[in-house]
Enzyme design. Structure first.
Site, short mmCIF file in Angstrom:
data_model
loop_
_atom_site.label_atom_id
_atom_site.label_comp_id
_atom_site.label_asym_id
_atom_site.label_seq_id
_atom_site.Cartn_x
_atom_site.Cartn_y
_atom_site.Cartn_z
N GLU A 140 -4.14 -6.92 13.04
CA GLU A 140 -3.63 -6.79 11.67
C GLU A 140 -2.14 -6.50 11.65
O GLU A 140 -1.39 -7.02 10.83
CB GLU A 140 -4.39 -5.66 10.96
CG GLU A 140 -3.98 -5.48 9.51
CD GLU A 140 -4.71 -4.32 8.85
OE1 GLU A 140 -4.74 -4.28 7.60
OE2 GLU A 140 -5.24 -3.45 9.58
N ASP A 187 0.78 -1.24 0.00
CA ASP A 187 0.00 0.00 0.00
C ASP A 187 0.82 1.30 0.00
O ASP A 187 1.16 1.82 -1.04
CB ASP A 187 -0.99 -0.02 1.16
CG ASP A 187 -2.03 -1.12 1.00
OD1 ASP A 187 -1.73 -2.11 0.31
OD2 ASP A 187 -3.14 -1.00 1.54
#
Length: 832
Positions: free
Chosen positions: A791, A594
């Site tokens: 996460e 990302d």
């Protein structure tokens, strides 16, 4: 029946061996094995039988992972069910505490304590807001056709501090999406509701005839002394049977809300109340059982409760009972504990019982997050010239083109996959899946390969698979609109190659010598390693998949190729250079990393070291698979490509000054230039196994990994060097946090170097031992404190952050705990 099926499989295995089928997995050559296509033969006959048995044992499951508990089969437009509940002490409880879909920060802790995809498991839900602990136990009993039978036991116990007479409203939602199917309430009620079991009779093409029973169960009923109590307080179970458009039945929460509202309005219209009724009376559904494609079963409880939902396939013969459910829950729990200890033999320093519990939770939640998805998805196949990204300012032109073009719906498709996070990412992610399947492959390689096959069934004729598979309206409802459309020129890291090559290596080692498991009466227990137990089956699978892998590899090389000749770069090969498409100034989502820093401004001459490394992994895997299948000319072709990639990685991406691999761009003088952002990107040739143990560059990378002022931390390897000017800035998604998938890759490669003779063996062993302990200790500490896997983890204090209940690749800790403990001499230490 189970014995007869095992005999069928056993005889088929013998039939294969007698016909001389074998996989060329030893060092020898295979005469006349040059074709990459699988031919007909006994292997395909056996394959169809094992595939049928495999599908039967995996047919039913909690395959709606977006729900706290939802059961459905692996077939389109079928029967499915979902659980809802809420406290009803007052009128605000339902608004604040209605539970159905998994949501972030709604419940203190929930997840599967034990789960096996072929048997079932036990899930605990600790709902502090509703002052109750819910346990959902799920069991499967394959028999007959249509996947056999299953049952769910729903148990609620008030939490400590809750009133003994805690009022809980429970809904069990039953939907049949097949418009030609039948589903109706069979037994008669008293008019106000059901005192005993509720029996549904159903029939559909994909399920045949079946019976679904919601038992009366155990538990008190809320009392009420209001004069109108007889109107709403006489029933233990009420049902609303509805006929709704099939495309709307997935909106279960809204549908149940509407039924409650209708019942409240009816009460208000028919009765003038001088004093208000308690909420557990007001919110009780009016009873209207009958025929429909949706049935809302409502139960009002006081205190603790328990009831069963039992599905019995008519093809299975005898019907399941609650006594059967009790027995199966106990048997399955014993099986799971025994098998976990056998498969995941946790090594020091993780041998204490607390790590066993932790490991079971991580594995169970990973497998309990497997879902079945069906429906269309949105694809932009406009092939706009701007999508080639050839001009300066290409990212702006591409964005404008995306805004101009209307995506089209394609499908329907179906996908069987695990998900990264049940509350936040309940859909398929291509690059996540390869990491998900690492622990699952140890537990059940046949299940793993079934998931791999499902993903490759989505491939188009060019070789593209969407990086996110968002199938159907329900899945899309959880995704922001700007992320819903998929683009056939966008790639994603091909991590499934890790699983396929791993399977091939296991098949090579087993060479048909593994014995079939004898751990239970169910045929399902003998299917977990069917593709390893018989070498012919394994070869059949690889031959079926190999052309698809080859097509995907060609697609990568065609669509993600970078420029060498146009910028007069000096390289060993004039072909092997790669660039992710889908770049913006601040993000490169297609890489999976990302917001990780890349060269600025973006340039069409850019080259990405991580993408080149992934293509190298694909070439290496295809070389090994082609060689194992005896397709020698194609194996030689891949070997040449691999050599060219390895050479070009050094020519195009190695910085001697920085001591690491870097992305490349074109500078203001139109010349090749390296842009080094020290962190995960810098390690990729090492991470995917493209470096030799004696490569001098490896020593420089180990220095970077082990430097506490750069990447090494007490909690794992940071994503970006702590010395970097962008460390921890902006979105800070991949600009400092610790990610378990990349740490797993680092640990696995450190172990590989530590167990081979070479100049860096001792250094790798030391890093492996310390990093393995740091990562596991930190994930465990957060799980123990919060009840969740996360996460990512903060590199400064180790705290879990971003998405909670991220039981996708964070579950790799179970594989890390099972990795070998290395002794002082660098060799594997045997555990007593």
């Amino acid at each position: 029946m189970a014995q007869r099926r095992r005999l069928t499989v056993f005889l088929a295995f013998i039939f294969l061996h007698l016909n001389g089928l074998h996989l060329v997995l030893a060092a020898g050559e295979a005469d006349g094995a040059e074709s990459s296509e699988a031919g007909p033969g006994p292997a395909s006959i056996l394959n169809s039988e094992v595939a049928r048995l495999n599908n039967e044992s995996l047919f039913w499951g909690p395959y709606k992972p977006n729900l706290y508990f939802g059961v459905q089969p692996r077939t389109p437009k079928a029967l499915w069910t979902g659980l809802m509940w809420s406290k009803v002490e007052n009128y605000q409880d339902v608004q604040k505490g209605f539970r159905y879909t998994c949501e972030q920060h709604e419940i203190d802790g929930y997840g599967w304590e034990e789960y096996d995809a072929r048997r079932g498991g036990i899930q605990s839900i600790h709902d502090e807001g509703n002052q109750i602990d819910i346990t959902t136990s799920f069991v499967k009993v394959p028999a007959g056709a249509h996947g056999g039978s299953w049952a769910a036991r729903i148990k609620g116990v008030p939490r400590e501090g809750a009133p003994d007479d805690l009022k809980t409203m429970v809904h069990y939602y039953i939907a049949q999406e097949d418009p030609d199917a039948e589903l109706l309430v069979e037994n008669k009620d008293t008019g106000l509701g059901f005192e005993g079991d509720v029996i549904f009779q159903g029939r559909s093409e994909n399920l045949g005839n079946y019976k679904l029973v919601v038992t009366a169960g155990e538990g008190g009923r809320p009392s009420n002394h209001h004069p109108l109590a007889e109107v709403r307080d006489g029933a233990f179970t009420t049902i609303r049977s509805l006929e709704l458009p099939p495309e709307l039945v997935w909106q279960a929460r809204g549908i149940v809300y509407r039924q409650i509202q209708d019942s409240v309005k009816s009460l208000q219209n028919h009765h003038k109340l001088e004093e208000p009724l308690p909420p557990w009376v007001t919110y009780q559904l009016e009873n209207s059982p009958g025929k429909g494609n949706v049935h809302v079963v409502q139960k009002m409880f006081e205190g603790a409760f328990e009831f069963d939902v039992i599905f019995s396939s008519a093809s299975a013969g005898s019907e399941l009972t609650s006594e059967d459910v009790t027995r199966e829950i106990q048997t399955n729990s014993e099986f799971f504990g025994s098998r976990f200890s056998s498969i995941f033999d946790l090594k020091a320093p993780f041998t204490a019982e607390k790590y066993q519990k932790f490991g079971k939770s991580m594995l169970s939640n990973l497998m309990g997050g497997i879902g079945y998805f069906y429906g269309d998805h949105l694809v932009d196949r406009s092939n706009a010239p701007e999508y080639e990204e050839e001009d300066e300012g290409f990212w702006e032109e591409a964005a404008a083109a995306r805004a101009r073009h209307t995506p089209l719906s394609e499908g329907p498709f179906e996908l069987y996959t695990s998900v990264p996070s049940r509350p936040f990412f309940p859909r398929g992610f291509l690059w996540d899946e390869g990491f998900h399947l690492v622990p699952i492959a140890e537990w059940d390689i046949d299940l793993t390969l079934d998931i791999v096959k499902s993903w490759y069934s989505l491939m188009d004729e060019d070789g593209w698979i969407g990086r996110e598979m968002i199938l159907g309206h329900e899945a899309r409802s959880r995704v922001p609109e700007e992320f819903q459309v998929q683009y056939p020129h966008y790639a994603n890291p091909p991590t499934l190659f890790l699983i396929i090559e791993g399977f091939m290596e296991r098949l090579r080692r087993a060479n048909g010598t593994q014995s079939t498991e004898e751990d239970g009466p169910s045929t399902a227990d003998n299917l977990r390693t069917a593709l390893l137990d018989d070498v012919g089956l394994g070869e059949s699978y690889l031959r079926h998949l190999y052309p698809l892998l080859r097509r995907q590899f060609s697609w990568f090389r065609d669509t993600q190729r970078g420029e060498i000749k146009a910028y007069d770069r000096e390289t060993f090969s004039s072909k092997e250079a790669y660039r992710w498409r889908g770049r913006t100034e601040s993000h490169l989502l297609t890489s999976g990393l990302d917001d990780y820093p890349r060269p600025l401004p973006p340039h069409p001459g850019e080259l990405h070291v991580d993408l080149m490394s992934w293509v190298g992994l694909m070439a290496k895997s295809l070389m090994n698979i082609a060689g194992a299948l005896g397709i020698t000319d194609e194996a030689a072709e891949y070997e040449k490509i691999l050599t060219a990639i390895q050479r070009n990685l050094n020519d195009l991406h190695w910085s001697e000054e920085e001591g690491c691999y870097c992305d490349a761009t074109i500078d203001e003088f139109e010349e090749h230039a390296l842009v080094c952002h020290r962190g995960y990107i810098s390690l990729f040739p090492f991470l995917v196994g493209l470096m030799q143990p004696d490569d001098p560059k490896l020593g420089r990378l180990l220095d970077l990994i082990g430097d506490e002022k750069e990447l090494f931390s007490p909690y794992g390897i940071r994503s970006l060097s702590k010395k970097h000017e962008l460390y921890g800035t902006g979105e800070n998604y991949w600009k400092s946090p610790i990610w378990i998938n990349i740490n797993y890759m680092v640990i696995a490669q450190l172990k590989n170097i530590a167990t081979q003779e070479g100049p860096f063996q001792d250094r790798a062993k030391d890093l492996y031992t310390r990093l393995r302990k740091n990562v596991v200790d930190n994930v465990f500490k957060n799980w123990e404190e919060t009840g969740f896997a996360w996460e990512q983890y903060n590199p400064e204090n180790g705290k879990g952050q971003r998405i909670q209940h991220f039981t996708g690749w964070t579950s790799l800790v179970v594989s890390i705990m099972a990795m070998d403990d290395l002794g002082e001499d660098g060799h594997i230490r045997d555990e007593l």
